[in-house]
Structure formats: structure tokens, C-alpha cells
Design a protein around this motif. Sequence first.
Motif, PDB file in Angstrom:
ATOM      1  N   ALA A 133       0.809  -1.221   0.000  1.00 36.03           N
ATOM      2  CA  ALA A 133       0.000   0.000   0.000  1.00 36.03           C
ATOM      3  C   ALA A 133       0.842   1.272   0.000  1.00 36.03           C
ATOM      4  O   ALA A 133       0.406   2.302   0.510  1.00 36.03           O
ATOM      5  N   HIS A 134       2.015   1.228  -0.602  1.00 36.95           N
ATOM      6  CA  HIS A 134       2.875   2.409  -0.574  1.00 36.95           C
ATOM      7  C   HIS A 134       2.248   3.604  -1.286  1.00 36.95           C
ATOM      8  O   HIS A 134       2.440   4.751  -0.857  1.00 36.95           O
ATOM      9  N   ASP A 135       1.519   3.346  -2.389  1.00 37.70           N
ATOM     10  CA  ASP A 135       0.893   4.467  -3.099  1.00 37.70           C
ATOM     11  C   ASP A 135      -0.059   5.227  -2.188  1.00 37.70           C
ATOM     12  O   ASP A 135      -0.017   6.462  -2.098  1.00 37.70           O
ATOM     13  N   LEU A 136      -0.929   4.501  -1.504  1.00 38.19           N
ATOM     14  CA  LEU A 136      -1.883   5.137  -0.597  1.00 38.19           C
ATOM     15  C   LEU A 136      -1.164   5.826   0.556  1.00 38.19           C
ATOM     16  O   LEU A 136      -1.489   6.971   0.918  1.00 38.19           O
ATOM     17  N   LEU A 137      -0.192   5.149   1.132  1.00 38.69           N
ATOM     18  CA  LEU A 137       0.492   5.704   2.298  1.00 38.69           C
ATOM     19  C   LEU A 137       1.346   6.920   1.934  1.00 38.69           C
ATOM     20  O   LEU A 137       1.448   7.873   2.714  1.00 38.69           O
ATOM     21  N   GLU A 138       1.938   6.908   0.747  1.00 35.82           N
ATOM     22  CA  GLU A 138       2.680   8.092   0.303  1.00 35.82           C
ATOM     23  C   GLU A 138       1.741   9.270   0.095  1.00 35.82           C
ATOM     24  O   GLU A 138       2.075  10.418   0.434  1.00 35.82           O
ATOM     25  N   ASP A 139       0.577   9.011  -0.488  1.00 36.19           N
ATOM     26  CA  ASP A 139      -0.427  10.072  -0.631  1.00 36.19           C
ATOM     27  C   ASP A 139      -0.813  10.637   0.732  1.00 36.19           C
ATOM     28  O   ASP A 139      -0.972  11.844   0.898  1.00 36.19           O
ATOM     29  N   ARG A 169       3.901  -5.937   6.583  1.00 41.25           N
ATOM     30  CA  ARG A 169       2.462  -5.639   6.601  1.00 41.25           C
ATOM     31  C   ARG A 169       1.971  -5.526   5.166  1.00 41.25           C
ATOM     32  O   ARG A 169       2.390  -4.646   4.429  1.00 41.25           O
ATOM     33  N   TYR A 170       1.050  -6.417   4.799  1.00 41.50           N
ATOM     34  CA  TYR A 170       0.520  -6.407   3.445  1.00 41.50           C
ATOM     35  C   TYR A 170      -0.851  -5.749   3.406  1.00 41.50           C
ATOM     36  O   TYR A 170      -1.614  -5.774   4.380  1.00 41.50           O
ATOM     37  N   SER A 171      -1.151  -5.215   2.241  1.00 44.92           N
ATOM     38  CA  SER A 171      -2.515  -4.809   1.926  1.00 44.92           C
ATOM     39  C   SER A 171      -3.093  -5.839   0.970  1.00 44.92           C
ATOM     40  O   SER A 171      -2.429  -6.233   0.005  1.00 44.92           O
ATOM     41  N   GLN A 229      -1.591  -6.042  -8.947  1.00 43.34           N
ATOM     42  CA  GLN A 229      -1.913  -4.718  -8.432  1.00 43.34           C
ATOM     43  C   GLN A 229      -3.419  -4.499  -8.514  1.00 43.34           C
ATOM     44  O   GLN A 229      -4.177  -5.344  -9.003  1.00 43.34           O
ATOM     45  N   ALA A 230      -3.858  -3.345  -8.045  1.00 46.19           N
ATOM     46  CA  ALA A 230      -5.292  -3.039  -8.026  1.00 46.19           C
ATOM     47  C   ALA A 230      -5.887  -3.131  -9.425  1.00 46.19           C
ATOM     48  O   ALA A 230      -5.295  -2.666 -10.398  1.00 46.19           O
ATOM     49  N   MET A 231      -7.064  -3.733  -9.506  1.00 47.30           N
ATOM     50  CA  MET A 231      -7.759  -3.871 -10.778  1.00 47.30           C
ATOM     51  C   MET A 231      -8.596  -2.641 -11.101  1.00 47.30           C
ATOM     52  O   MET A 231      -8.924  -2.400 -12.262  1.00 47.30           O
ATOM     53  N   PHE A 232      -8.948  -1.881 -10.084  1.00 44.66           N
ATOM     54  CA  PHE A 232      -9.720  -0.657 -10.253  1.00 44.66           C
ATOM     55  C   PHE A 232      -8.916   0.528  -9.739  1.00 44.66           C
ATOM     56  O   PHE A 232      -8.129   0.392  -8.793  1.00 44.66           O
ATOM     57  N   LYS A 233      -9.100   1.665 -10.374  1.00 40.79           N
ATOM     58  CA  LYS A 233      -8.556   2.899  -9.832  1.00 40.79           C
ATOM     59  C   LYS A 233      -9.483   3.355  -8.722  1.00 40.79           C
ATOM     60  O   LYS A 233     -10.641   3.706  -8.958  1.00 40.79           O
ATOM     61  N   VAL A 234      -8.976   3.322  -7.505  1.00 42.07           N
ATOM     62  CA  VAL A 234      -9.804   3.632  -6.344  1.00 42.07           C
ATOM     63  C   VAL A 234      -9.438   5.013  -5.817  1.00 42.07           C
ATOM     64  O   VAL A 234      -8.295   5.257  -5.432  1.00 42.07           O
ATOM     65  N   GLN A 240      -7.861  12.941  -3.882  1.00 44.13           N
ATOM     66  CA  GLN A 240      -7.138  12.158  -4.880  1.00 44.13           C
ATOM     67  C   GLN A 240      -7.767  12.340  -6.265  1.00 44.13           C
ATOM     68  O   GLN A 240      -7.063  12.492  -7.266  1.00 44.13           O
ATOM     69  N   TYR A 241      -9.093  12.319  -6.308  1.00 40.80           N
ATOM     70  CA  TYR A 241      -9.802  12.525  -7.578  1.00 40.80           C
ATOM     71  C   TYR A 241      -9.543  13.927  -8.110  1.00 40.80           C
ATOM     72  O   TYR A 241      -9.280  14.112  -9.307  1.00 40.80           O
ATOM     73  N   ASP A 242      -9.617  14.919  -7.228  1.00 37.77           N
ATOM     74  CA  ASP A 242      -9.383  16.301  -7.653  1.00 37.77           C
ATOM     75  C   ASP A 242      -7.980  16.465  -8.232  1.00 37.77           C
ATOM     76  O   ASP A 242      -7.779  17.174  -9.224  1.00 37.77           O
ATOM     77  N   ARG A 243      -6.996  15.816  -7.626  1.00 37.85           N
ATOM     78  CA  ARG A 243      -5.630  15.901  -8.116  1.00 37.85           C
ATOM     79  C   ARG A 243      -5.519  15.359  -9.536  1.00 37.85           C
ATOM     80  O   ARG A 243      -4.895  15.971 -10.404  1.00 37.85           O
ATOM     81  N   ASP A 244      -6.141  14.193  -9.794  1.00 37.04           N
ATOM     82  CA  ASP A 244      -6.082  13.621 -11.135  1.00 37.04           C
ATOM     83  C   ASP A 244      -6.821  14.483 -12.141  1.00 37.04           C
ATOM     84  O   ASP A 244      -6.405  14.590 -13.310  1.00 37.04           O
ATOM     85  N   GLN A 245      -7.924  15.096 -11.710  1.00 35.42           N
ATOM     86  CA  GLN A 245      -8.640  15.983 -12.614  1.00 35.42           C
ATOM     87  C   GLN A 245      -7.772  17.171 -13.008  1.00 35.42           C
ATOM     88  O   GLN A 245      -7.765  17.590 -14.177  1.00 35.42           O
ATOM     89  N   ARG A 246      -7.051  17.717 -12.048  1.00 32.74           N
ATOM     90  CA  ARG A 246      -6.175  18.851 -12.361  1.00 32.74           C
ATOM     91  C   ARG A 246      -5.046  18.443 -13.302  1.00 32.74           C
ATOM     92  O   ARG A 246      -4.566  19.241 -14.105  1.00 32.74           O
TER      93      ARG A 246
END
Length: 295
Positions: A133-139, A169-171, A229-234, A240-246
Motif C-alpha cells: 500500500a505504498h501508493d496510498l500511504l505516500e499520498d 504488513r501487506y494490503s 496490483q489493483a484492478m480498479f482505480k480507487v 485524490q480525484y481532484d488531483r487527477d482531474q487537475r
Amino acid sequence: MKPFALYCKSYRTDLRRVQRLAESVRAHNVDQLPFYVSVPRADLPLFREHLGALPLVLLADEDILQACRPGLAERVAGMPGYLAQQVVKSEFWRLGHARAYLCLDSDAFFIRPIRQDDFIAADGGPYTMLDEAHDLLEDALAHQRQRVIDAFVREADLVQGLFGRQGRRYSFGPFPLVWHRDVWQSLDERYLQPRGMTLADAIQQAPIESRWYGEALLAWQAVPLRPCQAMFKVYHYAWQYDRDQRKGITREQLSQLYCGVIHQSAWERELDWPREGGSLLSRTGRRLRRALGRI
């Protein structure tokens, strides 16, 4: 028994979200994978009225629980909703519709064509989400959300401790997840039954169903571990959504990596059935927090 199916546990508040999901299944289900939706028995008429023309099979949650053991449905009915839904989702395998299933939440939807081999290998073994879960934790670090990191550590340590596993510790997420009946059965036969427990007991002890599944898979290897890895963009949080929109990231671009997207219902409350809940003051406050990226 089918090798694979799609499954979503829902209830009336999420009716519009399930409708969006079902329409995305109709648009993208190349292999015609069976799609099951379960809701409380009292909600079945509402879902039949609004989803009857869509390609899915409606089930009652109570029938899933009754397949576990008599009386479990009544017990789960007395549990808080966030716990009860975990029990129902995790026990779907007992109906025998499929050996493996993609367990979807109502706020998911597909954005590209899907096939069975997106989710299971040629031998029927599932792809299992497994990372740290490094992506989530870094965010979370970047946005000073220490509570997100603390929750991850706390939940991981709790369930690892119950299994006596030391190490990283796994996600085992995020949702949607591919689950295989053999893994759930191994948890039941090798952990729960010897302790006189049901899955409802386990969820009350540690309410993270994905971790119960993941740790059981690591412990007894009922199926081969094929990490993915994740099958869906969560989008866990609106920021997080606002950042991708920008950044101008589009669904077409996301579809190169993911088969679907999730917008957490907590910041998409306008889709609640029959209307967004709460007083005018609470709705206004929620929209303000959403606009400021605090949800």
C-alpha cells in the motif's frame, strides 16, 4: 458451478450506484460473466423495479446467510451495517454459483471491456491483490493524513497477530477483490470451526474481511498465490480525484491500467436513494468540505 462470476452486495441507499455499475457491466461484459447482486430481502422489490431490465440476478442476503447455518441471518441482522455487509460478501461462495468471484462494492463501475482472464488464470486460480500500500500511504504522507497510516498499521498488526504471522504488513486490497471459495473454506475449516467460531465472530473481532481472506491464503495456500496490483482505480478520498482531474487524467487513460473506477460514496452522496440524507445544514457542510478537498 461456473468458474467465475461478478458479485455485489448492496442495499436501497445505493440503488443508483448499483444501477450505474450494472449498466457498465452490460456495456463491457465481453465474456458474459454472470452478475449477482444481493440485497436485504425487504429491498428486493425496489431493486426488481429499477434493475429488472439489466443483466443481473438478484438474491436476498438472508439466503446467503441461511446457506451458512440456520439462525445466522437473524444474528447478522442485529449487527451494525458495516459489519453485516462484510459477513454477507464473504459468505457468497456458499451458494455454489462460482468457484471464484469478483466482489464489487456498489460505488464501482467498469470503464473498459472485461474478460474472465482479467481476474483468473487459465487453470481457474485467482489473481490476488497483494502489496504494501505504498501508493496510498505516500499520498497520506503528502497530505498529512497520519490517521490513514495509523489505521493501516493497526489493522495489519491486528489480523497478522491472530494468525501468528510475523513480517511485512501487506494490503490485500483495495476493493474490488477476486475471492476464491477454497480460501474461504480453508479459513472456515482450519481456523473458525476449531475455535467454535463463525465468520460473523471473526468480523466482530477484526472487521477487515479482506485481511481475513489474505492471511488465510498466506497461511494455508488453498490456491496458488498470483499477486497483482489493483484492478480498479480507487479514489479513497476526494482530494485524490481532484488531483487527477487537475492533471487531466481521463478514463481512457486509466483504462490502460485498470478495468474500472471507484468513487467512494462518502463524497458522492448526491447518488443516495431516494435523496441525499441529512439536514440542509449537514448537506451544505458536506458540500463545502468536498469543495475544499477535505473528504
